[in-house]
Design an enzyme around this catalytic site. Structure first.
Site, PDB file in Angstrom:
ATOM      1  N   GLY A  79       0.829  -1.212   0.000  1.00  0.00           N
ATOM      2  CA  GLY A  79       0.000   0.000   0.000  1.00  0.00           C
ATOM      3  C   GLY A  79       0.855   1.251   0.000  1.00  0.00           C
ATOM      4  N   ASN A  80       1.980   1.206   0.746  1.00  0.00           N
ATOM      5  CA  ASN A  80       2.854   2.377   0.796  1.00  0.00           C
ATOM      6  C   ASN A  80       3.583   2.567  -0.532  1.00  0.00           C
ATOM      7  OD1 ASN A  80       2.497   3.277   3.596  1.00  0.00           O
ATOM      8  ND2 ASN A  80       3.296   1.260   4.070  1.00  0.00           N
TER       9      ASN A  80
ATOM     10  N   LYS B 291      -2.090  -2.678  13.279  1.00  0.00           N
ATOM     11  CA  LYS B 291      -2.009  -2.349  11.851  1.00  0.00           C
ATOM     12  C   LYS B 291      -1.959  -0.831  11.678  1.00  0.00           C
ATOM     13  CE  LYS B 291      -2.537  -2.850   7.429  1.00  0.00           C
ATOM     14  NZ  LYS B 291      -1.444  -3.388   6.637  1.00  0.00           N
TER      15      LYS B 291
ATOM     16  N   LYS C 129       5.155  -9.532   6.680  1.00  0.00           N
ATOM     17  CA  LYS C 129       5.681 -10.015   5.394  1.00  0.00           C
ATOM     18  C   LYS C 129       6.510 -11.282   5.608  1.00  0.00           C
ATOM     19  CE  LYS C 129       6.064  -5.336   3.737  1.00  0.00           C
ATOM     20  NZ  LYS C 129       4.654  -5.246   3.337  1.00  0.00           N
TER      21      LYS C 129
ATOM     22  N   LYS D  78      -2.455  -7.454   4.440  1.00  0.00           N
ATOM     23  CA  LYS D  78      -2.573  -7.995   3.090  1.00  0.00           C
ATOM     24  C   LYS D  78      -1.516  -9.058   2.797  1.00  0.00           C
ATOM     25  CE  LYS D  78       0.932  -5.971   0.543  1.00  0.00           C
ATOM     26  NZ  LYS D  78       1.689  -5.549   1.689  1.00  0.00           N
TER      27      LYS D  78
END
Ligand code: ADP
Ligand code: MG
Length: 318
Positions: free
Chosen positions: A16-17, A134, A281, A219
């Site tokens: 997203g970043n 988050k 991640k 995600k």
């Protein structure tokens, strides 16, 4: 690192970043431009025969929507987080669809790109409900301002590395994809599917119904679930750093290249990877590799082509 078979699927998770230019004032044009740039590389890979399934984050975008909701609440009803996640799936999916179809057409391909509104199941008793992890929305430099917002609104803000303060919301573990059947139909029809955006819309099961809840699922963890569900041969997580680091952001920093899941698990237990950022991640890569014996890659969005080929970034293997 072995290469996926010609028909093998590769799940590509876009950070997203990395897909949103930083800052609260990033416009729709800015976002479409950044996404469009990534899609030219994605289109090259697809035309080269890579069978990609796309997913994406939404941290900055969902945070911006929350601010818009907060500021407008005297005029219009604020929307719950599951609605906002759905909104970000729609806008980011739309921008991916529009820019990727164009890039494919320029390369002589008429493949359809289909962004899916997609839901994931989370547990009503997940420990994540009690401990928001988050980070969403823009960074604040000012600790006093973060404290003031916590007191005035009941929001939770956390210090995220050296980059400042950021609002944090609950992020329960994704347990299952709720739109797997639709996904399968689209994949079988040959579409390029964008699925599980923003981690998927979080739902809990209550009797015979599903109910949307106030959370943002990670995600990367949803991406690992997705990759397992569709028997992907590789999971590629693209973000805004080149790889996973040990002693990140210190003079002793060291980037990790090819590594076994066992070695990475051991390093994870030593606490090298940031909660709510690199932590999920690494966990997503490990879950995928440990469950399937296939490879996972964590690399920079700018290195997308080499990352999908398994030539750069942190490459996790069984
Ligand atoms: P995304 O939007 O791609 O999910 P995140 O901000 O959640 O991006 O995660 C990427 C960030 O993780 C990097 O920008 C970096 O600041 C941070 N990070 C924390 N720990 C590490 C680490 N050990 N190695 C590399 N990056 C790390
Ligand atoms: Mg993230």
């Amino acid at each position: 690192m072995s290469q996926p078979s010609p028909t093998g699927r590769v799940v590509v998770a876009l950070g997203g970043n990395a897909i949103a230019p930083p800052g609260e004032r990033s416009t729709a044009d800015d976002q479409q431009e950044t996404i469009g740039r990534a899609m030219t590389s994605i289109a090259d890979l697809i035309v080269d025969g890579w069978n990609l399934v796309l997913t994406h984050g939404n941290g900055p975008q969902v945070g911006t929507l929350m601010i818009a909701n907060e500021l407008a609440q005297a005029v219009v009803a604020p929307m719950p987080l599951h609605f906002l996640v759905a909104q970000t799936q729609a806008t980011i999916g739309y921008a991916i669809c529009n820019t990727l179809e164009h890039a494919l057409a320029q390369r002589g391909s008429d493949l359809s790109v289909v962004p899916m509104i997609s839901r994931v199941l989370v547990g009503a008793e997940d420990p994540g409900w009690d401990e928001p992890t988050k980070p969403i929305g823009p960074y604040l430099d000012d600790e006093a301002e973060a404290m003031r917002r916590m007191e005035a609104t009941g929001q939770v803000w956390g210090k995220i590395g050296d980059r400042g303060w950021r609002r944090v919301v609950p992020s329960p573990d994704p347990l299952a994809l709720l739109d797997g059947h639709t996904l399968r139909m689209l994949l079988d029809a040959g579409a390029v599917v964008v699925v599980n955006g923003g981690g998927g819309i979080p739902m809990v099961r209550e009797d015979d119904r599903l109910r949307g809840v106030e959370a943002v699922v990670d995600k990367d963890l949803s991406g690992a679930l997705l990759a397992r569900k569709i028997n992907a041969e590789r999971l590629v997580i693209l973000t805004d750093v080149h790889a996973v680091a040990l002693h990140y952001d210190t003079p002793k920093q060291e980037w990790l290249g090819e590594i076994t899941a066992e070695e990475l698990r051991a390093l994870q237990h030593q606490g090298h990877f940031g909660v709510g950022s690199m932590g999920p991640k690494v966990e997503a890569a490990l879950r995928f590799v440990e469950a399937t014996g296939q490879d996972a890659v964590i690399a920079a969005l700018d290195d997308i082509t080499d990352a999908v080929h398994g030539r750069t970034g942190t490459r996790v293997r069984a």
